[in-house]
Each structure stands twice: as structure tokens, then as C-alpha cells.
Design an enzyme around this catalytic site. Structure first.
Site, PDB file in Angstrom:
ATOM      1  N   THR A   1       3.829   3.077   4.235  1.00 31.97           N
ATOM      2  CA  THR A   1       5.076   2.660   3.890  1.00 31.97           C
ATOM      3  C   THR A   1       5.731   3.880   2.721  1.00 31.97           C
ATOM      4  O   THR A   1       6.453   5.089   2.568  1.00 31.97           O
ATOM      5  CB  THR A   1       6.145   1.485   3.964  1.00 31.97           C
ATOM      6  OG1 THR A   1       5.134   0.997   5.295  1.00 31.97           O
ATOM      7  CG2 THR A   1       7.595   1.802   3.747  1.00 31.97           C
TER       8      THR A   1
ATOM      9  N   ARG B   1       6.843  -3.657  -3.307  1.00 25.33           N
ATOM     10  CA  ARG B   1       6.509  -2.978  -5.043  1.00 25.33           C
ATOM     11  C   ARG B   1       6.125  -3.983  -6.104  1.00 25.33           C
ATOM     12  O   ARG B   1       7.543  -4.668  -6.263  1.00 25.33           O
ATOM     13  CB  ARG B   1       7.374  -1.828  -4.668  1.00 25.33           C
ATOM     14  CG  ARG B   1       6.773  -1.174  -3.811  1.00 25.33           C
ATOM     15  CD  ARG B   1       5.432   0.120  -4.014  1.00 25.33           C
ATOM     16  NE  ARG B   1       4.785   0.801  -3.005  1.00 25.33           N
ATOM     17  CZ  ARG B   1       4.613   0.199  -1.511  1.00 25.33           C
ATOM     18  NH1 ARG B   1       4.431  -0.905  -1.493  1.00 25.33           N
ATOM     19  NH2 ARG B   1       4.450   1.634  -1.042  1.00 25.33           N
TER      20      ARG B   1
ATOM     21  N   GLU C   1      -2.620  -2.556 -11.064  1.00 27.10           N
ATOM     22  CA  GLU C   1      -3.145  -3.079  -9.992  1.00 27.10           C
ATOM     23  C   GLU C   1      -4.678  -2.565 -10.601  1.00 27.10           C
ATOM     24  O   GLU C   1      -4.200  -1.460  -9.612  1.00 27.10           O
ATOM     25  CB  GLU C   1      -2.747  -3.039  -8.080  1.00 27.10           C
ATOM     26  CG  GLU C   1      -1.210  -3.913  -8.527  1.00 27.10           C
ATOM     27  CD  GLU C   1      -1.161  -3.050  -6.579  1.00 27.10           C
ATOM     28  OE1 GLU C   1      -1.729  -2.914  -5.752  1.00 27.10           O
ATOM     29  OE2 GLU C   1       0.037  -3.870  -6.807  1.00 27.10           O
TER      30      GLU C   1
ATOM     31  N   HIS D   1      -2.926  -6.959  -2.820  1.00 26.72           N
ATOM     32  CA  HIS D   1      -2.857  -5.705  -1.864  1.00 26.72           C
ATOM     33  C   HIS D   1      -2.654  -6.140  -0.851  1.00 26.72           C
ATOM     34  O   HIS D   1      -3.442  -4.902  -0.523  1.00 26.72           O
ATOM     35  CB  HIS D   1      -2.404  -4.616  -2.780  1.00 26.72           C
ATOM     36  CG  HIS D   1      -1.678  -3.659  -2.578  1.00 26.72           C
ATOM     37  ND1 HIS D   1      -0.553  -2.650  -3.200  1.00 26.72           N
ATOM     38  CD2 HIS D   1      -0.526  -3.699  -1.318  1.00 26.72           C
ATOM     39  CE1 HIS D   1       0.166  -2.024  -2.975  1.00 26.72           C
ATOM     40  NE2 HIS D   1       0.650  -2.784  -1.566  1.00 26.72           N
TER      41      HIS D   1
END
Length: 515
Positions: free
Chosen positions: A78, A236, A265, A283
Site C-alpha cells: 500500500t 505506519r 523496525e 509488521h
């Protein structure tokens, strides 16, 4: 649209095998190289016309500058915040994503975290694995009758709302793009953030990460929430201020958090993850077999369609759209984006938009509403939004003998702003703004100063005096054809005015921009 030559594609992350298969079946050479360092990617990218990534590969300015042959960057997912879209645009590189590929998977994970927060399932599992039988420690709460606040009502926000309503939750939300009547059809009542915070038992965020959404949930917003509110972020990292969240958890203002994404991350500071009231995942929003297959297939087919000149789907940088259409269409795309920017500047104090309507006129634009809509949205939403296309209404007006023209109309808090433009002698021009028809078409380029004022012989001398005092030179002046009442005017100027407030004694509204 014209075909785009893409012969070699580099896939830098783990993407479903169907992506490689589809590309190869259409004559494109594919190389898969995972876990490359930035320097390795820079060394490799010069040999490829296309790059396919997920979220881990950072396509920075350095990488793009080294990509001498790159035509397209495809994000199998996305968001595109791991891609420097501005630099790619300047180099004529198309950036595309697959916005619907992981919608269901991300929505389902969000719902999973909401349910886990309500019943403390992960904590109970870990307790059982430690051979403890402690029923009283894990007293939960029902979702039934609770209020869920959804910040961001795009594809994922919509899917979350319909699923959580089946649990008997009341769903409220905020989105500056999606019209309230649209979200109401899914059972979501829209309101301002100030109204939303104190009503929520649970909050979930589904916005892109950009300056306006960074730290959206912070110390101030947590203080406005119910004590013990629970929050979820599967969008996010950074939308929720992590330091503020930890403080809210420690004070009890926040009763629990479900986090799938982080600012860094993997996280370097594990204090938030280790908090007993935090449920976290590495995630996993798009980590389902179905989502990966869908995203891999979608990005491959989008690249193939672009190569064959069939269509340009999922492109997020509309300026590059212009280079993929005919030269004639390119001028109209520039016009659409410029008109969007003019209306954004004129209506900036009255956002958010409730509705945008693009109308084309003239036989030559019968099939152009689609790309003109995309261009206008880019102008209106210059900071970017995954949800932009949701607000668009498109139509074509068949008026006998009408010259080719484009009308962009926005509804903002009850006010209507409308622009009419065309392309004359190869130049995009503005013909009309909010009912004021310009005597001379306004070329949509350079520094433009728009203002609304009552018609008066003293208006122009007074304004030029203010500009001169500010050291701003006027290039041209276009007045309204009407000679009475409040009208809109435009000046082309050498530089923008430092303080629009200096015009307040002379005008009722003013806006400026560089096109």
C-alpha cells in the site's frame, strides 16, 4: 497511452513467485536479490529498467540517482513512504503501488489486535506456557456496546468498521478526504478529532505517514481520551508518538496498545514492546499468503500493462503520468494539476474537502475525465493521501459547440470553490474562478497571487503600492470581466509576497502559489 520500455526488472525483496512468472511470461527479464545493503543496491540498480520492492527496501535519493535506466518503481503493497517519490518524479520515474492488495489482511490483523486487547489473549497464552493457571489475572471486557474510533476511512478503515460492527461496536471516525455521507453508508459517523478522542473506548489509525499525521496521537490527544483507552496501529510507525504512548501506558491513561508497526523496525528501544499491556507483532499486516499473492500479481500486471501501453494503474506521482500519455494529453494533465493547486491555495483555510467534482467539456475530452481527475487530486492533495480517489466525482458535459475545457469544483465546509480552465496555444490557462470570468486568461505557471475584492478604480494602484513596498514586482494583472460587486483577480508576480496579511485592508480573501 504510449508503451514504456521495461526489459529488465530487479526484485529486491521476498515477493510471491507469481510476480516473477507474470513478468517473464511477458518477455521481461527478472533478477531476484534479497537482503541487499544500500551500497549493493546502488551498485546493481544501474542495470535495470524496473525495481519491485515491499517495505524493507529504502529507495532513497542516492539509489534513484544511481538508477540511470530506471523507468518504474513498483511497491508490492500500500504505502510508498520507503520511496523518495519526489526525486523519482523529477527523474521521470513512475512510482506505483498496489493499494488494495493487502486491504483485507491488514483489516483482519487490526480486528485481531482489538479482540486480543479486550480479552488479554496473548498474555494468557504466555502465562499458560509458563504452566500458570491464573483466571483472575486476565479479566477482560466485551467489545459489545463499546465505541471504536477509526482515524482514516480509506479501504482498510472501511473494512475494519464493517467487521467490528458485527461485534456490536459503535463506530465513529475522522477523515479529511472521505465525505461524511459516504462513511455514513458503512455505519461510521464522522466528526472532528476533538470530538472523537473523548468518546472512544478503542482507537485504531489507518492513515499514511506524512507531516500532518506524524504524532497524531500524542500527549495532548491522549489527555483528551477516556482513561484506559486502548489503541491499535497497523498502519505506519510514527502516527502514534511512541514516547507519549509509553507515558500514557505507565500512567494508566492508555489501558493497552496493539502495535504492528514502529518508527524504527526492528525497534532499538524495546521498553514499549516489553510493557505488559502492549501486544506487538513484527509488521505482519500484509503477511498472509493471500495478500502476498495478490500484491505480487497486481504489481506484475500493472507493470505489464504499462509496458504494453494498455493502462497506467496505481501510479502515485501524477506528474509522471503526463510522460506516458500523448503529448496533447500531457498539456491537459498539467492543467488539471495546476487547477487543483489553485483551489487548494484558495480554500486552504477551510479544509477538509467534503467533495470534489471534475467535469470535462468538448468532444476531444470525452474520454479524459479519468486522468484529469487524477491530476486535479494531486494538485488538491499535494502532501499525498492514499484515500484521494475516494472523493472524486467525474462527469462529461455534452454542450453543442462547447470549447474543450475542464471544471474543478470543491466543497469545503459548506463553501463551493470552482475553477474553469483550458489549454490555449499549447498553454494551460485559467478562465474563471468562483464565478469571476477573467478578461485575459491566466497562464498557469510561475508565481500567482489571487485575491477577492470589490471592484474599484483604486484597487490596482493600492495593491501595486503594497507590492512595491514589499519589493515584489508585478508581471501582469488579470481582472474580472464584471465591473461591480466582489470579484476575483489574479496577478503574475516575480516573487511571492512575504506576508499576505499586508493585503487585508484592501481585499476580502487572498491566496498565492507557485505553479
Amino acid at each position: 497511452m504510449a508503451p514504456v520500455s521495461v526489459r529488465r526488472v530487479l526484485i529486491s525483496e521476498s515477493v510471491d513467485p507469481c510476480c516473477k512468472t507474470i513478468l517473464q511470461e511477458n518477455g521481461i527479464e527478472v533478477t531476484e536479490r534479497q537482503n541487499m545493503s544500500k551500497d549493493e543496491l546502488i551498485a546493481q540498480i544501474k542495470d535495470y529498467d524496473g525495481l519491485v520492492v515491499r517495505s524493507a527496501t529504502k529507495v532513497t535519493a542516492d539509489v534513484i540517482d544511481a538508477a540511470s535506466s530506471l523507468k518504474v518503481i513498483g511497491r508490492a503493497g500500500t504505502g510508498v513512504d520507503n520511496v523518495d517519490v519526489d526525486v523519482a518524479t523529477k527523474k521521470g520515474i513512475i512510482v506505483m503501488n498496489t493499494p488494495s492488495g493487502n486491504t483485507i489482511s491488514a483489516a483482519e490483523l487490526t480486528c485481531t489486535l482489538l479482540m486480543s486487547l479486550s480479552r488479554l489473549v496473548p498474555q494468557a497464552v504466555m502465562s499458560m506456557k509458563a504452566e500458570n493457571w491464573d483466571r483472575k489475572k486476565f479479566m477482560g471486557a466485551e467489545l459489545y456496546g463499546k465505541t471504536l474510533g477509526i482515524v482514516g476511512l480509506g479501504r482498510i478503515g472501511k473494512e475494519v468498521s464493517t467487521r467490528m460492527q458485527s461485534f456490536g461496536m459503535r463506530t465513529i471516525g475522522y477523515d479529511p478526504i472521505t465525505p461524511p455521507e459516504v462513511s455514513a453508508s458503512w455505519g461510521v459517523e464522522q466528526m472532528s478529532l476533538e470530538e472523537l478522542w473523548p468518546q472512544c473506548d478503542y482507537i485504531t489509525v489507518h492513515t499514511p505517514l506524512m507531516p500532518a499525521t506524524t504524532g497524531l496521537l500524542n500527549d495532548s490527544s491522549f489527555a483528551k481520551c477516556k482513561r484506559g483507552v486502548k489503541v491499535v496501529n497497523c498502519a505506519r510507525g510514527g502516527i502514534i508518538d511512541e514516547a507519549a504512548l509509553l507515558r500514557a501506558l505507565e500512567s494508566g491513561q492508555c489501558g493497552g496498545a496493539g502495535l504492528d508497526v514502529f518508527v524504527e523496525e526492528p525497534p532499538k528501544n524495546w521498553a514499549l514492546v516489553k510493557h505488559p499491556n502492549v501486544i506487538s507483532c513484527p509488521h505482519l499486516g500484509a503477511s498472509t499468503k493471500e495478500a502476498q499473492a495478490r500484491c505480487g500479481q497486481d504489481i506484475a500486471l500493472q507493470i505489464v500493462d504499462m509496458v504494453k501501453g494498455k493502462a497506467l494503474v496505481g501510479a502515485v506521482n501524477a506528474q509522471v503520468l503526463a510522460s506516458t500519455f500523448t503529448p496533447d494529453s500531457q498539456k491537459w494533465i498539467v492543467l488539471g494539476e495546476a487547477m487543483g493547486r489553485v483551489l487548494k491555495a484558495c480554500s486552504s483555510s477551510k479544509q477538509p474537502y467534503a467533495q470534489v467534482h471534475i467535469t470535462t467539456q468538448g468532444d476531444c475530452l470525452k474520454k479524459s475525465a479519468g486522468f484529469l481527475s487524477s491530476a486535479a487530486v494531486v494538485g488538491l492533495l499535494s502532501e499525498g493521501s492514499e484515500n484521494g480517489p475516494n472523493l472524486i466525482k467525474k462527469s462529461h458535459s455534452d454542450v453543442n459547440g462547447a470549447n474543450a475545457a475542464c471544471v474543478v469544483e470543491v466543497s469545503v465546509n459548506g463553501s463551493i470553490y470552482k475553477a474553469l480552465g483550458s489549454v490555449q496555444a499549447e498553454v494551460p490557462v485559467l478562465l474563471e474562478l468562483n464565478g469571476s470570468v477573467f478578461r485575459q486568461p491566466v497562464p498557469l505557471s510561475g508565481n500567482l497571487l489571487f485575491f477577492k475584492a470589490a471592484a474599484s478604480p483604486q484597487l490596482l494602484p493600492s495593491l501595486t503600492g503594497v507590492l512595491a513596498a514589499a519589493g515584489v514586482e508585478m508581471d501582469y494583472f488579470s481582472a474580472s470581466a464584471a465591473s461591480d460587486g466582489d470579484q476575483w483577480y489574479c496577478m503574475g508576480v516575480q516573487s511571492l509576497l512575504g506576508d499576505l496579511g499586508s493585503l487585508k485592508p484592501l481585499v476580502k480573501e487572498a491566496a498565492q502559489l507557485t505553479v
